[in-house]
Scaffold this motif. Structure first.
Motif, PDB file in Angstrom:
ATOM      1  N   GLN A 204       0.835  -1.178   0.000  1.00  0.00           N
ATOM      2  CA  GLN A 204       0.000   0.000   0.000  1.00  0.00           C
ATOM      3  C   GLN A 204       0.885   1.247   0.000  1.00  0.00           C
ATOM      4  OE1 GLN A 204      -3.267  -0.015  -0.352  1.00  0.00           O
ATOM      5  NE2 GLN A 204      -3.256  -2.269  -0.417  1.00  0.00           N
ATOM      6  N   PRO A 205       0.358   2.350  -0.532  1.00  0.00           N
ATOM      7  CA  PRO A 205       1.194   3.568  -0.583  1.00  0.00           C
ATOM      8  C   PRO A 205       1.747   3.975   0.774  1.00  0.00           C
ATOM      9  CG  PRO A 205      -0.761   3.826  -1.941  1.00  0.00           C
ATOM     10  CD  PRO A 205      -0.944   2.539  -1.210  1.00  0.00           C
ATOM     11  N   GLY A 206       0.960   3.881   1.835  1.00  0.00           N
ATOM     12  CA  GLY A 206       1.450   4.269   3.160  1.00  0.00           C
ATOM     13  C   GLY A 206       2.545   3.355   3.666  1.00  0.00           C
ATOM     14  N   GLU A 207       2.367   2.030   3.437  1.00  0.00           N
ATOM     15  CA  GLU A 207       3.389   1.072   3.865  1.00  0.00           C
ATOM     16  C   GLU A 207       4.687   1.258   3.085  1.00  0.00           C
ATOM     17  OE1 GLU A 207       1.728  -2.751   3.421  1.00  0.00           O
ATOM     18  OE2 GLU A 207       0.186  -2.498   4.953  1.00  0.00           O
ATOM     19  N   TYR A 208       4.531   1.530   1.791  1.00  0.00           N
ATOM     20  CA  TYR A 208       5.728   1.738   0.971  1.00  0.00           C
ATOM     21  C   TYR A 208       6.495   2.975   1.439  1.00  0.00           C
ATOM     22  CZ  TYR A 208       8.606   2.991  -3.038  1.00  0.00           C
ATOM     23  OH  TYR A 208       9.653   3.339  -3.842  1.00  0.00           O
TER      24      TYR A 208
END
Length: 657
Positions: free
Chosen positions: A204-208
């Motif tokens: 996910q963008p936040g995890e990345y």
């Protein structure tokens, strides 16, 4: 000018060197083309049109040019070519970045052709047909075996690198314009296929973003780079104790135990410090010196001469052993044993000593009697280690057996207050049991000629008599304590006479510091007035740390006594008119061949406040039988005098203008 519409004749590449050349046509019919210049260049390069099969140009004009690649100097691994399409970023790593520039190699070809056409100078380009070449002897030389250092220098030379570049063959290339179908198909290769699974990006963008830039507990400020010779105590105290001791010794080279404890965190265990200290340093005159193998690891070499670390360690260990036997050493004696280049010997000496005029190299610090008296067991252990180390050095450096006896106890390192000149030594007695006398410079009377011996004996008797009158036994013991403001308080012993405050201040350590200061100034200035000596002392005191032993102050009487102890005298000279008279101190003897001339020079000022150069040379010749050279005369006058017009006046007596 762009090259999009230019006809490309050929292209080639050197893959290893990442070098590219492109041969492109020049529009000779363009209104911007100078035909006369083009014809002249073609004539210089190829000669008459069609006269040679290896002509560079295909016509009588310069009709093509070569673009050659030049490296941009950037590290290409840091960059990638990116294409953004349909919300996706496609990256392709770059292996090389080059810039194409016009090549002017044809000018070198033109110069070479001119030299070939003209021929050797003086023969008009024609050689005699009947001339026969003279027979010359041929000398056969055998190539010597090349060392690793010479090979490294040869491989780094321009000639070698240029030759390696020329050895790589050119590979032909086929050029395609940017608008061709082949170029378009190659550009399509920069896009990644849709079927490729990239598991690393299945986030996910936040995890990345969290993985790419993780949060830190506290923001770390960028610390400015510190000089190589500066050690940050803040960073130092984050290390373990052993690493702190090792880092401090590596930077300081020589340090007292009390200084080391002051730099370490408060409350540190002295026993733990000593345990770490003995692993990284050795004891010399009560002070700790970093071990040679720490300064010179096995893979290290000398930056001056390329000498290996083993030779540097042996040489430095020998220098440290010499300082365990003597306060002073000379570079000539050291170099004769260690067989190291002069630059390396000087660097080793500068690490643990400083040079003294007429004494050689003196150990960095005075003898630390406080440490040796408190930790006698460590001192004894270090002494045994040095004895074993010397036995090893004697075998490695092939030191003669009599070498140790020659230098041992010649100038022993003694605790402050002990007087080595009052010690009796069997080695300094003659067969009749009389003691060999030495001059103030430490040389034996036997080192002088017969004409100088009588004068030096009389000077020694006068000097010993003067010392016996000025030196009094200390009847008061003192204890120093350091206040919170950094000053030093001196508390007299209650068993002694309380009226003798001057003797309380002048302890053995205190007197030794004053004597060392006066000796240093006299050996560098030769003549100094009482006010100038006082001013120099105040400057020296301002540079001392708070609580220094000299902070209690020094009287004029003690300065005068110190002058007499180091061999100085108070002059009875004439003063210029309207000049304030004050004591003038001078160093009349330094132990060389010009001492007699120095005495004549100082005696000349007892009758007049100025002297003449010619009259001084004549007086030395008449009284001493010495003919002074211009260099010696200039040296003596500049040491003791200052020039005023055509005359010379004693330093410190020139009236202010």
């Amino acid at each position: 000018m762009t090259y999009d519409d230019v006809d490309i004749h050929s292209a080639r590449v050197k893959p290893v060197q990442k070098k590219v050349e492109i041969e492109c046509a020049i529009n000779t019919r363009s209104p911007h083309y100078a035909k006369s210049k083009g014809e002249q260049i073609a004539l210089n390069v190829d000669g008459a049109y069609g006269s040679s099969t290896d002509s560079l140009y295909s016509s009588d004009k310069m009709d093509k040019q070569v673009l050659t690649s030049v490296s941009t100097g950037d590290k290409s691994g840091r960059y990638a070519a990116g294409i953004f399409k349909d919300g996706e970023l496609h990256l392709t790593p770059l292996h090389a970045i080059i810039q194409m520039r016009p090549s002017f190699a044809y000018m070198d070809r033109a110069d070479q052709k001119i030299k070939t056409d003209v021929g050797p100078a003086g023969d008009g380009g024609e050689s005699s047909q009947d001339e026969e070449e003279d027979v010359k002897p041929v000398t056969v030389k055998f190539a010597q075996q090349e060392s690793s250092e010479a090979k490294a220098r040869r491989m780094a030379s321009f000639d070698y690198l240029y030759k390696k570049q020329q050895e790589e063959a050119w590979l032909p290339l086929q050029y395609h314009n940017i608008s061709t179908g082949r170029a378009e198909s190659e550009r399509l290769q920069l896009y990644a296929g849709k079927g490729d699974e990239l598991s690393e990006f299945q986030l996910q963008p936040g995890e990345y973003l969290q993985t790419l830039m993780p949060e830190t507990d506290q923001e770390q400020e960028e610390k400015p780079a510190m000089p190589s010779n500066v050690l940050s105590l803040t960073q130092l105290r984050t290390m373990p104790l052993h690493d702190q001791v090792r880092t401090l010794l590596t930077n300081a080279k020589v340090i007292r135990f009390s200084q080391l404890l002051a730099l370490l965190p408060q409350g540190v265990d002295a026993t733990a410090v000593l345990r770490s200290l003995q692993q990284v340093a050795v004891l010399v005159q009560g002070c700790w010196v970093v071990k040679s193998e720490i300064l010179y690891p096995k893979e290290a070499t000398s930056p001056h001469s390329g000498v290996s670390a083993d030779h540097l360690c042996r040489g430095r260990d020998y220098v440290m052993w010499r300082f365990t036997q003597s306060r002073h050493v000379t570079r000539k004696d050291i170099a004769s044993i260690v067989k190291l280049p002069a630059e390396d010997v000087k660097e080793i000496l500068e690490q643990i000593s400083h040079i003294r005029v007429n004494c050689g190299w003196e150990f960095m610090f005075t003898y630390d009697s406080e440490f040796t008296s408190r930790y006698s067991d460590i001192v004894q252990r270090q002494k045994m280690l040095w004895e074993a180390k010397y036995q090893s050095l004697a075998k490695q450096l092939k030191i003669p057996k009599e070498h140790e006896k020659k230098f041992k106890d010649k100038d022993p390192p003694l605790p402050p207050g002990e007087k080595p000149m009052r010690r009796r030594r069997n080695s300094s007695r003659s067969s009749t049991g009389t003691r060999r006398k030495r001059t103030l410079s430490g040389r034996s009377l036997s080192d002088y000629s017969d004409a100088e011996t009588d004068i030096l004996k009389q000077d020694l008797e006068n000097h010993d008599d003067l010392l016996s009158r000025t030196e009094e036994p200390m009847e008061v013991s003192s204890a120093r304590s350091q206040n919170m403001n950094g000053t030093v308080e001196v508390t007299p012993n209650t068993d002694c006479d309380t009226n003798k405050e001057e003797n309380v201040t002048e302890s053995s350590d205190f007197k030794l510091e004053v004597v060392n200061f006066v000796r240093d100034k006299l050996c560098t200035r030769f003549v100094v007035s009482a006010s100038e000596l006082r001013r120099l002392f105040q400057m020296h005191l301002a540079q001392c740390p708070p609580g220094h032993i000299l902070a209690t102050g020094v009287s004029d009487k003690l300065l005068e006594e110190s002058v007499l102890k180091v061999g100085g005298v108070q002059l009875e000279n004439q003063w210029p008119p309207n000049t304030q008279q004050e004591p003038i101190y001078a160093l009349p003897k330094i132990g060389d061949r010009l001492d007699a001339a120095r005495a004549v020079l100082l005696n000349a000022f007892t009758s007049s406040h100025r002297i003449n150069r010619k009259q001084f040379i004549k007086s030395v010749e008449e009284e001493c039988g010495i003919v002074l050279s211009d260099q010696d005369t200039k040296l003596l006058l500049k040491d003791y005098c200052a020039q005023k017009g055509n005359s010379w006046m004693l330093k410190g007596t020139i009236p202010a203008t």
